[in-house]
Design an enzyme around this catalytic site. Structure first.
Site, mmCIF file in Angstrom:
data_model
loop_
_atom_site.group_PDB
_atom_site.id
_atom_site.type_symbol
_atom_site.label_atom_id
_atom_site.label_comp_id
_atom_site.label_asym_id
_atom_site.label_seq_id
_atom_site.Cartn_x
_atom_site.Cartn_y
_atom_site.Cartn_z
ATOM 1 N N ARG A 176 0.822 -1.217 0.000
ATOM 2 C CA ARG A 176 0.000 0.000 0.000
ATOM 3 C C ARG A 176 0.856 1.267 0.000
ATOM 4 N NH1 ARG A 176 -2.314 -3.682 -1.241
ATOM 5 N NH2 ARG A 176 -4.229 -4.602 -0.421
ATOM 6 N N SER A 226 -11.146 -0.614 2.910
ATOM 7 C CA SER A 226 -10.399 -0.958 4.121
ATOM 8 C C SER A 226 -9.908 0.307 4.817
ATOM 9 C CB SER A 226 -9.210 -1.855 3.778
ATOM 10 O OG SER A 226 -9.660 -3.102 3.278
ATOM 11 N N GLU A 296 -5.047 3.021 6.392
ATOM 12 C CA GLU A 296 -4.915 2.908 4.942
ATOM 13 C C GLU A 296 -5.598 4.095 4.274
ATOM 14 O OE1 GLU A 296 -6.500 -0.155 1.529
ATOM 15 O OE2 GLU A 296 -5.335 -1.001 3.180
#
EC number: 1.3.1.98
Length: 313
Positions: A176, A226, A296
């Site tokens: 990520r 998420s 995130e």
């Protein structure tokens, strides 16, 4: 607020592309967020460059967004200039086994174009909201696949208005993450390497990914996907659920009863509501498992007051 002159000058520079006081909840998948001082939707990379150069010259705060699918905007809005990369920068082209997609291209559109051309690699994007720009910047992924693995080269724009190209290796993709998150860079276009695959096989795999997503994710409510990154060797959703927070609600924000790493908007949730749940999830997981969850989602705007209030709840 930013100087009123910023709006006037940008409106003259890009007629019809600039708005003042634009509600950011209209531009995030959470459907949350106060107004931006100045909101710009450029038509093409040259208009994007003009906005960036203007912000640099005037020392104005600049925020670049795509589909707003991984974004929480403060209830008080955003002080500065928000640039939305969308339809004006969304071209998709195919050359052999390569796909070139501009930053505003929807992930679903790129996956569909690849499937129609018999090119494999993008199947895991089925059902994921968002655009190429944000997805490459954060190296979006699902089911063990990451978009960075398909990247061959990207075209970037720095905050001084200069274009540059970087290879996959230079992008330093990680879980990520990429260099875009650590430097003032904007993705303009990406070149992806794919592989030939039977169209029917592509279609069937995309349907499997989509069916799994419908079973395991709360797609019927606005969310940002998420909320936390998965810690090494575990998942944020499992830890939050084991900490007993699944279904917890603050205002109209709720930790999903279907997937605990999703916070959904049940109707009129605020950034304050979401931040309260984020704080509670972090505290509970740290207390029970000794694991510090990392966000995130990206937060823009001044949320300090909201965070302070949340910690007092």
């Amino acid at each position: 607020m930013v100087e009123p002159a910023f709006y006037r000058e940008l409106a003259e520079l890009l007629p019809g592309r600039v708005r003042a006081g634009e509600p950011m909840k209209k531009h995030t998948t959470w459907r949350i967020g106060g107004p931006s001082d100045v909101f710009v939707e450029p038509e093409g990379r040259e208009e994007l460059r003009r906005v960036v150069c203007y912000a640099s010259r005037r020392d104005a705060p600049l925020y670049v967004i795509g589909n707003g699918s991984n974004l929480l905007v403060a209830d008080g809005g955003v002080r500065g200039i928000v640039v939305k990369i969308g339809k004006g920068l969304s071209r998709i082209s195919i050359k052999g086994n390569k796909i070139i997609a501009e930053a505003g291209a929807r992930l679903a559109g790129v996956a569909a174009a690849a499937g129609e051309a018999g090119l494999g690699g993008f199947e895991f994007l089925a059902g994921i909201p968002g655009t190429i720009g944000g997805a490459v910047a954060m190296n979006a992924g699902a089911n063990g696949f990451s978009l960075g693995n398909l990247v061959e080269e990207v075209l970037l724009l720095d905050f001084h208005g200069e274009f540059c190209r970087k290879t996959k290796e230079e992008m330093k993709f990680g879980y990520r993450s990429s260099i875009i998150q650590k430097a003032p860079l904007i993705l303009v276009e990406a070149l992806f390497s794919c592989y030939p695959r039977n169209k029917e096989e592509i279609r069937e795999e995309m349907e499997r990914f989509l069916a799994r997503r419908k079973l395991t994710q709360p797609l019927c409510y606005p969310s940002a996907g998420s909320v936390f990154k998965n810690p090494p060797g575990d998942t944020a959703g499992r830890l939050i659920e084991m900490a007993g927070l699944k279904g917890m609600r603050v205002g109209d924000a709720q930790i999903s009863t279907l997937h605990a790493n999703f916070i959904v908007n049940l109707g009129s949730a605020t950034a304050r509501d979401v931040l309260a749940l984020i704080e509670k999830a972090r505290e509970a997981v740290l207390a029970r498992f000794g694991v510090e969850l990392k966000l995130e989602v990206k937060i823009i705007g001044n949320c300090q007051a909201e965070v302070a209030e949340c910690r007092s709840l």
